[in-house]
Motif scaffolding. Structure first.
Motif, PDB file in Angstrom:
ATOM      1  N   LEU A  41      59.871  -7.118 -23.764  1.00 56.39           N
ATOM      2  CA  LEU A  41      60.278  -7.329 -22.171  1.00 56.39           C
ATOM      3  C   LEU A  41      61.445  -6.132 -21.628  1.00 56.39           C
ATOM      4  O   LEU A  41      61.297  -5.864 -20.632  1.00 56.39           O
ATOM      5  N   PRO A  42      62.451  -6.082 -22.502  1.00 56.18           N
ATOM      6  CA  PRO A  42      63.276  -5.144 -22.151  1.00 56.18           C
ATOM      7  C   PRO A  42      62.857  -3.948 -21.685  1.00 56.18           C
ATOM      8  O   PRO A  42      63.279  -2.877 -21.110  1.00 56.18           O
ATOM      9  N   ARG A  43      61.917  -3.521 -22.508  1.00 57.20           N
ATOM     10  CA  ARG A  43      60.940  -2.044 -22.441  1.00 57.20           C
ATOM     11  C   ARG A  43      60.445  -2.089 -20.908  1.00 57.20           C
ATOM     12  O   ARG A  43      60.509  -1.004 -20.247  1.00 57.20           O
ATOM     13  N   TRP A  44      59.936  -3.185 -20.653  1.00 56.45           N
ATOM     14  CA  TRP A  44      59.138  -3.154 -19.363  1.00 56.45           C
ATOM     15  C   TRP A  44      60.303  -3.189 -18.257  1.00 56.45           C
ATOM     16  O   TRP A  44      59.990  -2.557 -17.142  1.00 56.45           O
ATOM     17  N   ARG A  45      61.239  -3.879 -18.436  1.00 50.76           N
ATOM     18  CA  ARG A  45      62.280  -3.853 -17.228  1.00 50.76           C
ATOM     19  C   ARG A  45      62.831  -2.343 -17.143  1.00 50.76           C
ATOM     20  O   ARG A  45      63.099  -2.068 -16.108  1.00 50.76           O
ATOM     21  N   LEU A  65      54.285   1.062 -11.953  1.00 52.93           N
ATOM     22  CA  LEU A  65      54.474  -0.156 -11.409  1.00 52.93           C
ATOM     23  C   LEU A  65      53.257  -1.035 -11.555  1.00 52.93           C
ATOM     24  O   LEU A  65      53.066  -2.228 -11.654  1.00 52.93           O
ATOM     25  N   GLU A  66      52.131  -0.453 -11.377  1.00 51.86           N
ATOM     26  CA  GLU A  66      50.868  -0.829 -11.264  1.00 51.86           C
ATOM     27  C   GLU A  66      50.434  -1.596 -12.623  1.00 51.86           C
ATOM     28  O   GLU A  66      49.921  -2.643 -12.829  1.00 51.86           O
ATOM     29  N   TYR A  67      50.678  -0.726 -13.711  1.00 59.36           N
ATOM     30  CA  TYR A  67      50.790  -1.269 -15.155  1.00 59.36           C
ATOM     31  C   TYR A  67      51.398  -2.363 -15.328  1.00 59.36           C
ATOM     32  O   TYR A  67      51.000  -3.497 -16.064  1.00 59.36           O
ATOM     33  N   ALA A  68      52.688  -2.461 -14.914  1.00 63.15           N
ATOM     34  CA  ALA A  68      53.661  -3.419 -15.190  1.00 63.15           C
ATOM     35  C   ALA A  68      52.965  -4.810 -14.266  1.00 63.15           C
ATOM     36  O   ALA A  68      53.149  -6.011 -14.871  1.00 63.15           O
ATOM     37  N   CYS A  69      52.541  -4.861 -13.172  1.00 62.69           N
ATOM     38  CA  CYS A  69      51.974  -5.741 -12.469  1.00 62.69           C
ATOM     39  C   CYS A  69      50.846  -6.341 -13.055  1.00 62.69           C
ATOM     40  O   CYS A  69      50.555  -7.624 -13.267  1.00 62.69           O
ATOM     41  N   HIS A  70      50.026  -5.241 -13.868  1.00 59.00           N
ATOM     42  CA  HIS A  70      48.718  -5.881 -14.711  1.00 59.00           C
ATOM     43  C   HIS A  70      49.369  -6.561 -15.819  1.00 59.00           C
ATOM     44  O   HIS A  70      48.669  -7.667 -15.991  1.00 59.00           O
ATOM     45  N   VAL A  71      50.308  -6.084 -16.437  1.00 58.49           N
ATOM     46  CA  VAL A  71      50.866  -6.837 -17.488  1.00 58.49           C
ATOM     47  C   VAL A  71      51.408  -8.401 -17.342  1.00 58.49           C
ATOM     48  O   VAL A  71      51.187  -9.290 -18.060  1.00 58.49           O
ATOM     49  N   ARG A  72      52.196  -8.252 -16.008  1.00 58.07           N
ATOM     50  CA  ARG A  72      52.760  -9.585 -15.864  1.00 58.07           C
ATOM     51  C   ARG A  72      51.359 -10.644 -15.617  1.00 58.07           C
ATOM     52  O   ARG A  72      51.441 -11.744 -15.996  1.00 58.07           O
ATOM     53  N   ASP A  73      50.550 -10.105 -15.003  1.00 67.45           N
ATOM     54  CA  ASP A  73      49.245 -10.742 -14.619  1.00 67.45           C
ATOM     55  C   ASP A  73      48.526 -11.171 -16.045  1.00 67.45           C
ATOM     56  O   ASP A  73      47.862 -12.404 -16.256  1.00 67.45           O
ATOM     57  N   VAL A  74      48.405 -10.226 -17.091  1.00 65.49           N
ATOM     58  CA  VAL A  74      47.921 -10.806 -18.393  1.00 65.49           C
ATOM     59  C   VAL A  74      48.674 -11.456 -19.025  1.00 65.49           C
ATOM     60  O   VAL A  74      48.116 -12.583 -19.749  1.00 65.49           O
ATOM     61  N   GLU A 118      59.344 -11.414 -12.475  1.00 68.69           N
ATOM     62  CA  GLU A 118      58.156 -12.020 -12.507  1.00 68.69           C
ATOM     63  C   GLU A 118      57.684 -11.660 -13.956  1.00 68.69           C
ATOM     64  O   GLU A 118      57.295 -12.637 -14.742  1.00 68.69           O
ATOM     65  N   LEU A 119      57.487 -10.751 -14.558  1.00 66.17           N
ATOM     66  CA  LEU A 119      57.019 -10.053 -15.828  1.00 66.17           C
ATOM     67  C   LEU A 119      57.792 -10.748 -16.773  1.00 66.17           C
ATOM     68  O   LEU A 119      57.159 -11.135 -17.813  1.00 66.17           O
ATOM     69  N   THR A 120      59.007 -10.720 -16.546  1.00 69.92           N
ATOM     70  CA  THR A 120      60.015 -11.347 -17.639  1.00 69.92           C
ATOM     71  C   THR A 120      59.644 -13.013 -17.718  1.00 69.92           C
ATOM     72  O   THR A 120      59.653 -13.390 -18.978  1.00 69.92           O
ATOM     73  N   ALA A 121      59.526 -13.679 -16.742  1.00 67.94           N
ATOM     74  CA  ALA A 121      59.340 -15.086 -16.498  1.00 67.94           C
ATOM     75  C   ALA A 121      58.182 -15.180 -17.335  1.00 67.94           C
ATOM     76  O   ALA A 121      57.947 -16.260 -18.143  1.00 67.94           O
ATOM     77  N   GLU A 122      57.029 -14.552 -16.870  1.00 62.54           N
ATOM     78  CA  GLU A 122      55.549 -14.767 -17.497  1.00 62.54           C
ATOM     79  C   GLU A 122      55.644 -14.336 -19.012  1.00 62.54           C
ATOM     80  O   GLU A 122      54.936 -15.226 -19.847  1.00 62.54           O
TER      81      GLU A 122
END
Length: 172
Positions: A41-45, A65-74, A118-122
């Motif tokens: 998670l810190p690396r994605w942030r 950014l698009e990859y991060a959105c994808h990972v959030r949804d994953v 959102e990515l952190t929360a998910e």
């Protein structure tokens, strides 16, 4: 410009290390899955704080950014699938069109700060769900729409590869 959909079956990563990102699914165990998620998670942030986060490296590759959105949804999708497996026997997963989702949710124009939160929360949520899996549940089964059978453990390993691989994709 839309990205050409990736229609490869990546389940092979369960039987051998990925030559691109070096992830070895066999190293992921019930004890290591939650911590593995949390450690990324810190690396994605950090990726999402880059000034060029929304720039595509070329027209055929998602931006960070698009990859991060994808990972959030994953994170969200796999949490749903994990819960289905824990609640039922031999459940079937709906097909997920990740490319359609990217367009529908307008990944390319998302706010990096919002995506980071959102990515952190998910990510925290799926780490908690995996942390709550009891020893007897790691062998429960689920079936993907293409017929691939997963146990809770192989779902975790497959899922972790996706997140690690995309960190590799964005040099995170």
């Amino acid at each position: 410009m839309p990205i050409i959909p990736d229609e490869k079956d990546w389940t092979w990563v369960l039987s051998r290390p990925c030559p691109e990102c070096s992830f070895d699914a066999s190293t992921a165990t019930p004890a290591t899955v939650p911590g593995s998620v949390r450690s990324m998670l810190p690396r994605w942030r950090a990726v999402l704080r880059r000034p060029d986060v929304a720039e595509r490296p070329d027209e055929d590759t998602w931006s960070a950014l698009e990859y991060a959105c994808h990972v959030r949804d994953v994170f969200s999708l796999f949490d749903q699938r994990l819960n289905l497996m824990l609640d039922g026997d031999n459940v079937r997963f709906e097909n997920w069109d990740q490319d359609r989702t990217a367009l529908d949710k307008d990944y390319a124009n998302a706010d990096p700060a919002v995506v980071s939160a959102e990515l952190t929360a998910e990510g925290q949520q799926i780490a908690e769900t995996f942390a709550g899996v009891r020893q007897a549940e790691w062998g429960r089964k689920g079936l993907r729409s293409n017929g691939s059978v997963f146990t809770v453990l192989t779902l975790a390993q497959y899922f972790l590869h996706d997140v690690v691989h995309h960190l590799h994709d964005v040099d995170g």
